[in-house]
Design a protein around this motif. Structure first.
Motif, PDB file in Angstrom:
ATOM      1  N   GLY A  95       0.682  -1.436   0.099  1.00  0.00           N
ATOM      2  CA  GLY A  95       0.249   0.048   0.047  1.00  0.00           C
ATOM      3  C   GLY A  95       0.819   1.203  -0.008  1.00  0.00           C
ATOM      4  N   ALA A  96       2.239   1.245   0.062  1.00  0.00           N
ATOM      5  CA  ALA A  96       2.959   2.318   0.114  1.00  0.00           C
ATOM      6  C   ALA A  96       2.877   3.191  -1.399  1.00  0.00           C
ATOM      7  CB  ALA A  96       4.409   2.088   0.304  1.00  0.00           C
ATOM      8  N   ASP A  97       2.692   4.383  -1.450  1.00  0.00           N
ATOM      9  CA  ASP A  97       2.861   5.069  -2.819  1.00  0.00           C
ATOM     10  C   ASP A  97       4.040   5.363  -3.353  1.00  0.00           C
ATOM     11  OD1 ASP A  97      -0.210   6.073  -3.005  1.00  0.00           O
ATOM     12  OD2 ASP A  97       0.337   6.480  -0.810  1.00  0.00           O
ATOM     13  N   HIS A  98       5.045   5.656  -2.733  1.00  0.00           N
ATOM     14  CA  HIS A  98       6.329   5.970  -3.014  1.00  0.00           C
ATOM     15  C   HIS A  98       7.332   5.482  -2.242  1.00  0.00           C
ATOM     16  CE1 HIS A  98       5.285   8.563  -6.467  1.00  0.00           C
ATOM     17  NE2 HIS A  98       4.294   8.951  -5.664  1.00  0.00           N
ATOM     18  N   TYR A  99       8.850   5.055  -2.827  1.00  0.00           N
ATOM     19  CA  TYR A  99       9.954   4.895  -1.830  1.00  0.00           C
ATOM     20  C   TYR A  99      10.865   5.983  -2.244  1.00  0.00           C
ATOM     21  CZ  TYR A  99       9.557   0.086   0.165  1.00  0.00           C
ATOM     22  OH  TYR A  99       9.008  -0.897   0.809  1.00  0.00           O
ATOM     23  N   VAL A 100      11.597   6.467  -0.986  1.00  0.00           N
ATOM     24  CA  VAL A 100      12.512   7.408  -1.255  1.00  0.00           C
ATOM     25  C   VAL A 100      13.843   6.935  -0.314  1.00  0.00           C
ATOM     26  CG1 VAL A 100      13.235   9.759  -0.417  1.00  0.00           C
ATOM     27  CG2 VAL A 100      10.988   9.259  -1.287  1.00  0.00           C
ATOM     28  N   THR A 101      14.966   6.936  -0.923  1.00  0.00           N
ATOM     29  CA  THR A 101      15.991   6.358  -0.142  1.00  0.00           C
ATOM     30  C   THR A 101      16.552   7.518   0.869  1.00  0.00           C
ATOM     31  OG1 THR A 101      16.721   5.169  -2.282  1.00  0.00           O
ATOM     32  CG2 THR A 101      18.257   5.372  -0.639  1.00  0.00           C
ATOM     33  N   ALA A 111       9.401  17.073  -3.777  1.00  0.00           N
ATOM     34  CA  ALA A 111       8.706  16.937  -5.116  1.00  0.00           C
ATOM     35  C   ALA A 111       7.803  15.698  -4.991  1.00  0.00           C
ATOM     36  CB  ALA A 111       9.593  16.795  -6.160  1.00  0.00           C
ATOM     37  N   VAL A 112       8.245  14.612  -4.502  1.00  0.00           N
ATOM     38  CA  VAL A 112       7.587  13.382  -4.294  1.00  0.00           C
ATOM     39  C   VAL A 112       6.149  13.525  -3.388  1.00  0.00           C
ATOM     40  CG1 VAL A 112       7.351  11.060  -3.204  1.00  0.00           C
ATOM     41  CG2 VAL A 112       9.248  11.859  -4.733  1.00  0.00           C
ATOM     42  N   LEU A 113       6.466  14.360  -2.283  1.00  0.00           N
ATOM     43  CA  LEU A 113       5.437  14.673  -1.442  1.00  0.00           C
ATOM     44  C   LEU A 113       4.412  15.601  -1.984  1.00  0.00           C
ATOM     45  CD1 LEU A 113       7.329  14.968   1.892  1.00  0.00           C
ATOM     46  CD2 LEU A 113       5.560  13.249   1.310  1.00  0.00           C
ATOM     47  N   THR A 114       5.065  16.452  -2.921  1.00  0.00           N
ATOM     48  CA  THR A 114       3.956  17.495  -3.429  1.00  0.00           C
ATOM     49  C   THR A 114       3.185  16.727  -4.503  1.00  0.00           C
ATOM     50  OG1 THR A 114       5.425  19.393  -3.147  1.00  0.00           O
ATOM     51  CG2 THR A 114       3.967  19.567  -4.543  1.00  0.00           C
ATOM     52  N   SER A 115       3.918  16.019  -5.469  1.00  0.00           N
ATOM     53  CA  SER A 115       3.141  15.388  -6.289  1.00  0.00           C
ATOM     54  C   SER A 115       2.042  14.320  -5.840  1.00  0.00           C
ATOM     55  CB  SER A 115       4.207  14.511  -7.272  1.00  0.00           C
ATOM     56  OG  SER A 115       3.189  13.750  -8.099  1.00  0.00           O
ATOM     57  N   LEU A 116       2.289  13.666  -4.572  1.00  0.00           N
ATOM     58  CA  LEU A 116       1.306  13.041  -4.032  1.00  0.00           C
ATOM     59  C   LEU A 116       0.111  13.704  -3.394  1.00  0.00           C
ATOM     60  CD1 LEU A 116       0.492   9.978  -3.022  1.00  0.00           C
ATOM     61  CD2 LEU A 116       1.905  10.274  -1.133  1.00  0.00           C
ATOM     62  N   GLU A 117       0.503  14.820  -2.873  1.00  0.00           N
ATOM     63  CA  GLU A 117      -0.595  15.709  -2.253  1.00  0.00           C
ATOM     64  C   GLU A 117      -1.432  16.215  -3.358  1.00  0.00           C
ATOM     65  OE1 GLU A 117       0.089  19.759   0.322  1.00  0.00           O
ATOM     66  OE2 GLU A 117       1.189  19.626  -1.370  1.00  0.00           O
ATOM     67  N   ARG A 118      -0.817  16.509  -4.522  1.00  0.00           N
ATOM     68  CA  ARG A 118      -1.774  16.966  -5.698  1.00  0.00           C
ATOM     69  C   ARG A 118      -2.686  15.963  -6.204  1.00  0.00           C
ATOM     70  NH1 ARG A 118       2.180  17.620  -8.641  1.00  0.00           N
ATOM     71  NH2 ARG A 118       2.542  19.890  -8.234  1.00  0.00           N
TER      72      ARG A 118
END
Length: 226
Positions: A95-101, A111-118
């Motif tokens: 169920g995770a939307d993205h992975y960040v290292t 940028a990942v969080l903002t894209s997910l927020e949008r």
């Protein structure tokens, strides 16, 4: 401003991420372990979750699965030092939307969080922040006015005039009436830190100014100047 909950057991990294995410426009609350996360997490308020996998009291992959199965409208980003595709595929399946290292580019994380927020529809129009130049005060939406020093006023007017745009450190320094080449950059950093703190203490709101690393600042909310 979207509420985000951060789960990270390393105290130094947790503090750094909290500060950076708040400066980047996310109202961030942090937990050091699963127990504290469950105590703090509010599905009615938190819209994004940034979760570390390796924790002292369990594995966040099970937390990812539980959050996903609960039906909460929550964006989940996993922060991990684990290499290889197996853990990533498992996390995405759960169920995770993205992975960040860990140790990666923080601007990429935002940028990942903002894209997910949008994508989740959490960005919305708020009441404007009002800068009153005459009485030298900032009026946050739905909050009492915050008194400003003359330097604070000059900085905010420079940023809010160009709301949504990058404003270089040089432009801000020149707006303060200083010579950029002879100006101690630490003074600007100190002033911005103090301004953010004063606004939050006086109004309970986070000043919507994003730090652009080694470049400048950006006021990212709706604004009005009088």
């Amino acid at each position: 401003m979207t509420d985000l909950i951060l789960l990270e057991d390393d105290p130094i990294l947790r503090e750094e991420l909290c500060e950076f995410l708040n400066e980047s426009g996310f109202a961030t609350e942090s937990a050091a372990d699963l127990k504290e996360f469950h105590h703090l997490f509010n599905p009615q308020r938190h819209r994004l979750a940034l979760l570390d996998l390796g924790l002292p009291d369990g594995d966040a992959l099970q937390l990812v699965s539980n959050l996903h199965q609960s039906g909460h409208h929550l964006g989940i980003v996993v922060l991990t030092a684990r290499s290889g595709s197996t853990a990533r595929i498992l996390g995405l399946d759960l169920g995770a939307d993205h992975y960040v290292t860990k140790g990666g580019d923080l601007d990429e994380l935002v940028a990942v969080l903002t894209s997910l927020e949008r994508r989740l529809g959490y960005q919305h129009k708020d009441q404007p922040w009002l800068l009153e130049t005459g009485p030298r005060r900032l009026v946050p939406p739905g909050a009492p006015p915050v008194a400003l020093s003359q330097q604070d006023l000059l900085v905010l007017r420079c940023l809010m005039t160009e709301a949504g745009q990058e404003v270089s450190r040089q432009r801000i320094v020149e707006a303060l009436g200083e010579e950029y080449l002879h100006y101690d950059q630490r003074r600007l950093d100190t002033q911005m830190h103090r301004l953010r703190r004063n606004v939050e203490q006086a109004s309970g709101q986070t000043l919507p100014v994003k730090t652009l690393r080694n470049a400048g600042y950006c006021f990212y909310a709706r604004q009005q100047i009088q």
